[in-house]
Design an enzyme around this catalytic site. Structure first.
Site, mmCIF file in Angstrom:
data_model
loop_
_atom_site.group_PDB
_atom_site.id
_atom_site.type_symbol
_atom_site.label_atom_id
_atom_site.label_comp_id
_atom_site.label_asym_id
_atom_site.label_seq_id
_atom_site.Cartn_x
_atom_site.Cartn_y
_atom_site.Cartn_z
ATOM 1 N N HIS A 128 0.850 -1.198 0.000
ATOM 2 C CA HIS A 128 0.000 0.000 0.000
ATOM 3 C C HIS A 128 0.884 1.245 0.000
ATOM 4 O O HIS A 128 2.076 1.185 0.258
ATOM 5 C CB HIS A 128 -0.914 0.031 1.240
ATOM 6 N N LYS B 30 -0.407 4.819 4.568
ATOM 7 C CA LYS B 30 -1.224 3.852 5.340
ATOM 8 C C LYS B 30 -0.577 3.623 6.703
ATOM 9 O O LYS B 30 0.625 3.417 6.801
ATOM 10 C CB LYS B 30 -1.366 2.534 4.559
#
Ligand code: NAD
Length: 272
Positions: A158, A162
């Site tokens: 990600h 995040k």
């Protein structure tokens, strides 16, 4: 078939704007109302202009009654108190509901379930992506077929902003593999390896996390056996996948009975 009328709660948010964008290109669904939080800076703005798809004449309002009353289905991606505000409003004039807001506490979840069983059918999903739901089902199948013959590792990537790991979707995939083969994440997951780890415990499920740049979401379930490997991979390239899934759920709801439904049911993945 006549056009399905949609009201969006949280229309000014990232998911709200992705939905306005998706609806702008459709001829069998129509945006009829847009609402947002009383504290939002987007109140009074044209929802299409805000989403960057050109004015659509649907202004974002704080009050929900009129916007919801004009719709067949309300779609909401907000915050848990936004979900609660929506179902309080809908209780007196029920509409079918698609809800993607995460983080409801048990009491809020109970209130949502009550709305679904007494007032109108609801689809709730922590992940509306059609591809992710399919990948979960494929993972169950692969885990069942390969069982002891392959080690299961889940690799997720990600963007750099995040703040939690592993992702909820990685856990969903891991749980699918575990439950299909009589394991549990509580007993069998390995979330990190460093130093003298010893050999891989049989039947463990490993997780590896990558963070960087603007990666939207990349998940691979690797089944590593003797002499062969199988990979199930999902790559998200934008939020459009969640919007597409939420609109598919809205369409499915038109023929659905009362109750709280999920995406595997919408996609017909519960059979077999
Ligand atoms: P966001 O912060 O960009 O947007 C949230 C919107 O909701 C904002 O416009 C905000 O003003 C509005 N809002 C907040 N509280 C409200 C209230 N009390 N009443 C009405 N409106 C309110 O967030 P986002 O990225 O669009 O995500 C929204 C929610 O959806 C989060 O819970 C997120 O985790 C979840 N999400 C779920 C999926 C899925 O597939 N289920 C996908 C993406 C995001």
């Amino acid at each position: 078939m006549s056009s399905i009328r949609i009201a969006l709660h949280g229309a000014g948010g990232r998911m709200g704007r992705a939905l306005v964008t998706a609806l702008a290109g459709m001829d069998n669904m129509e945006l009829v109302g847009a609402t947002d939080s009383p504290n939002s800076a987007v109140l009074g703005q044209d929802s299409g202009t805000l989403a960057g798809v050109g004015a659509n004449g649907i202004l974002i309002t704080e009050t929900m009654e009129d916007a919801f009353a004009a719709a067949d289905v309300v779609i909401e991606f907000t915050r848990p108190n936004g979900t609660m505000r929506a179902i309080e409003t809908l209780a007196s004039n029920p509409r079918k509901l698609v809800t993607g807001t995460t983080g409801l506490d048990p009491q809020q979840q109970q209130r949502l379930a009550e709305y679904a069983s007494k007032h109108a059918a609801v689809v709730q999903a922590a992940n509306f992506s059609v591809g992710v739901n399919l990948a979960v089902k494929l993972t169950e199948l692969a885990a069942r077929v390969l069982d002891e013959s392959a080690d299961v590792e889940i690799i997720e990537a990600h963007h750099r902003d995040k703040v939690d790991a592993p992702s909820g979707t990685a856990l969903l995939l891991g749980r699918a593999a575990a439950e299909a083969t009589g394991r549990s994440l509580e007993g069998d997951a390995i979330y990190a390896r460093v130093g003298q780890t010893g050999v891989r415990p049989p039947r463990s499920i490993g997780f590896a996390t990558v963070r960087g740049g603007d990666i939207v979401g990349d998940h691979t379930v690797l089944f590593a056996g003797q002499g062969e490997q199988v990979e199930i991979r999902h790559r998200a390239t934008s939020r459009a996948n969640f919007a597409t899934g939420a609109l598919r759920a809205a369409r499915w709801l038109m023929g659905a009975p009362l109750g709280l439904h999920d995406m595997p049911e919408v996609l017909g993945l519960n059979h077999g």
